[in-house]
Each structure stands twice: as C-alpha cells, then as structure tokens.
Design an enzyme around this catalytic site. Structure first.
Site, mmCIF file in Angstrom:
data_model
loop_
_atom_site.group_PDB
_atom_site.id
_atom_site.type_symbol
_atom_site.label_atom_id
_atom_site.label_comp_id
_atom_site.label_asym_id
_atom_site.label_seq_id
_atom_site.Cartn_x
_atom_site.Cartn_y
_atom_site.Cartn_z
ATOM 1 N N THR A 50 1.436 4.021 1.387
ATOM 2 C CA THR A 50 1.219 4.917 2.522
ATOM 3 C C THR A 50 2.541 5.383 3.114
ATOM 4 O O THR A 50 2.561 5.989 4.181
ATOM 5 C CB THR A 50 0.386 4.206 3.610
ATOM 6 O OG1 THR A 50 1.056 3.009 4.010
ATOM 7 C CG2 THR A 50 -0.993 3.855 3.080
ATOM 8 N N SER A 100 8.006 -1.362 10.894
ATOM 9 C CA SER A 100 6.750 -0.854 10.356
ATOM 10 C C SER A 100 6.901 0.616 10.010
ATOM 11 O O SER A 100 7.757 1.326 10.552
ATOM 12 C CB SER A 100 5.609 -1.037 11.364
ATOM 13 O OG SER A 100 5.787 -0.175 12.471
ATOM 14 N N LYS A 101 6.041 1.080 9.104
ATOM 15 C CA LYS A 101 6.018 2.502 8.765
ATOM 16 C C LYS A 101 5.643 3.332 9.985
ATOM 17 O O LYS A 101 6.175 4.414 10.211
ATOM 18 C CB LYS A 101 5.002 2.735 7.648
ATOM 19 C CG LYS A 101 5.302 2.012 6.346
ATOM 20 C CD LYS A 101 4.143 2.175 5.376
ATOM 21 C CE LYS A 101 4.326 1.322 4.142
ATOM 22 N NZ LYS A 101 3.142 1.363 3.254
ATOM 23 N N ARG A 102 4.696 2.805 10.758
ATOM 24 C CA ARG A 102 4.186 3.546 11.919
ATOM 25 C C ARG A 102 5.293 3.845 12.917
ATOM 26 O O ARG A 102 5.290 4.884 13.575
ATOM 27 C CB ARG A 102 3.080 2.731 12.589
ATOM 28 C CG ARG A 102 2.413 3.415 13.758
ATOM 29 C CD ARG A 102 1.277 2.540 14.285
ATOM 30 N NE ARG A 102 0.317 2.247 13.232
ATOM 31 C CZ ARG A 102 -0.677 1.358 13.356
ATOM 32 N NH1 ARG A 102 -0.804 0.681 14.470
ATOM 33 N NH2 ARG A 102 -1.524 1.166 12.367
ATOM 34 N N SER A 141 0.858 -1.188 0.000
ATOM 35 C CA SER A 141 0.000 0.000 0.000
ATOM 36 C C SER A 141 0.893 1.237 0.000
ATOM 37 O O SER A 141 1.849 1.312 0.786
ATOM 38 C CB SER A 141 -0.895 0.023 1.242
ATOM 39 O OG SER A 141 -1.809 -1.049 1.220
#
Length: 285
Positions: free
Chosen positions: A14, A254-256, A12
């Site tokens: 994002t 993770s991106k987060r 995705s």
C-alpha cells in the site's frame, strides 16, 4: 534456536517501505539466517483498493537493495484466493460463520440504541444483530443479492476450541489469550474476499512458519490467530513482537504519517549499510 526456524516478512503493498519495515525485515532475516533456517517473503495484497502492483515491485527492489534475500518463491496472497475460500468453507461447515448484512451506519445505529459502545482491538464491537436472524431470512437476503460479510460466531468458536488458549512469546514466556475481546470479527467481505486475520493465519500454517516476527501493535491479534489455529488444527508458531519504531517527534513510523521511505533515503545518498544501521539504531532508541 533450532535449525528448522522459519520466519517471514509479510508487507502489504500500500506504499513504499520505511525504516519500520526495514527493522522488521532485518529481524526476521537475521533470526532465520543465524539459525540455519529459512526466511520467506509474502505479499499481503488481498485489499484490491489500497494495494498496487508498483508497490509490490518497490518492496522487492527495496529488500534487494538492503541486501536481504529470501528462500523460495514470493507468496502473493491475491494469487491464492481458493486457499482462503476453502478455509472459510471449513469454518462454515463447523457452523462457526454467519452472514452479516449490516452496513457501518446500521451498526452505529444499533450501538446508539444500546446506549454504549464497547470496543475491542479492531475497534467497535459488533452487537450481533445478524447472528439472531433465522436461516430462512438469511437465505432470502442472499438470494436477493444483498451484500454481506462473513463473521465468526465468537461464542460458538470458544465453545468448540480447547481452553485455555495461549502462545509462546519469545522473551516473555507463555501468554494467555482472550479472543473474546474481538467479538464476532469479520473474516470476509464482498470487497475483500478474506480478512487479514484469516489470511495470515492460513499462510503461516501453509508455509510452515515457526517463528512470527512482527511489530508490537499486532500483539493483541495473536489471541484471535491462536483461536483460528486451534479451530482448524494448525500448529502454533512462536511469536516475537518487536517495539514500534518512532520518529524524531515520538510518533510511530507509518505510511499514513508519511514516514521517510527507503527509496527517499536512497535518493538522498544513504547507502544500504547506513539505512540498516538507522533501522537498528531507531529500534534501540
């Protein structure tokens, strides 16, 4: 492994890719290339709020820099909304969907009134409030322009699907499915025209994916995907869920959590071969 093996990488857009993405892409690419099969690239950009075109461009750039190639055109989900709408219409025609007008606050109040909060793989289970609405009230709310989501009537779906459901996990054999633990899952919302679960299942069937390679955190979702495949008459692929990559602090990349991106590693002077080795080494560790 058969020469017809078809794998895919489906990020995705994002954010930029990190080592966890690199590992997943490398695994699918190698399994396809070693078998003489095909490796597909799909951009899962249904969420218009979080997905951005510059991140799509970054994904293509990062994969090319790593030395990964793919077969055929890139499938961009936002360009194929009619495919997902048609799938929703099929499920609706089978009387397996219902409109849900509840907000998150409504659901929280309903759960509080029940006195307990059952959870499934995607979070809090929906208590079924709008499933109990009559056809007239549903029609009146829709005519009045009240926003709604489309939920799968899980009990009705399970009555219709052949049982028991299972899937083939490479290295583990055939695993039994329990889609009921998802409850009446949302398959479409006003702001997002189709859910991840619906889109990924539709695309894998449409593109002839025969081996799904993805991270272990998506293993539970396979139960729901197998239910949708069964209801819609789509052939089930094999699955291979790889371990999540962890950072030096033991937390998943993770991106987060601002995991180092491939672009940052490149800017720091690391070459493609070194980054590929990092991805594979982190997976072994």
């Amino acid at each position: 492994m058969a020469a017809t093996t078809v794998t895919r990488f489906a990020p995705s857009p994002t954010g930029r890719l990190h080592l966890g993405h690199a590992h997943s892409a490398l695994l699918g690419w190698r399994l396809a290339r070693e078998s003489g099969g095909r490796f597909l690239l799909r951009i899962e950009d249904i969420d218009p709020v979080r997905c951005r075109p510059e991140f799509t461009a970054g994904i293509l750039e990062d994969l090319a820099w790593l030395g990964l190639d793919w077969d055929g055109p890139v499938r961009v989900q936002s360009e194929h909304l009619p495919d997902y709408r048609a799938t929703l219409e099929r499920l609706s025609g089978m009387e397996l969907l219902y409109p849900c007008f509840c907000t998150r606050a409504d659901i929280a109040r309903e759960v509080a009134a029940i006195g307990h909060a059952p959870h499934g793989p995607d979070g809090l289970l929906y208590p079924g409030t709008c499933r109990r609405l009559g056809a007239t009230e549903r029609a009146e709310r829709i005519a009045a322009g009240q926003p709604y989501a489309l939920r799968l009537d899980m009990a009705a779906a399970l009555r219709r699907a052949p049982r028991p459901l299972s899937f083939l996990e490479v290295g583990r054999g055939r695993l039994r499915c329990d889609p009921a633990r998802f409850g009446d899952v949302v398959l479409a919302r006003k702001d997002i025209p189709a859910s991840y679960h619906l889109c990924v299942t539709r695309d894998d069937a449409l593109q002839g994916v025969s081996l799904v390679t993805r991270a272990a955190d998506l293993l539970p979702a396979t139960d729901l995907h197998r239910l949708l495949q069964s209801l819609l008459g789509w052939k089930a692929p094999r699955y291979r869920h790889h371990p999540l990559l962890l950072g030096a602090d033991g937390r998943r990349l993770s991106k987060r959590d601002n995991a180092p991106t491939l672009a940052a590693l490149r800017e720091a002077g690391h070459g493609p071969a070194a980054v590929r080795a990092m991805a594979e080494g982190a997976a072994r560790g």
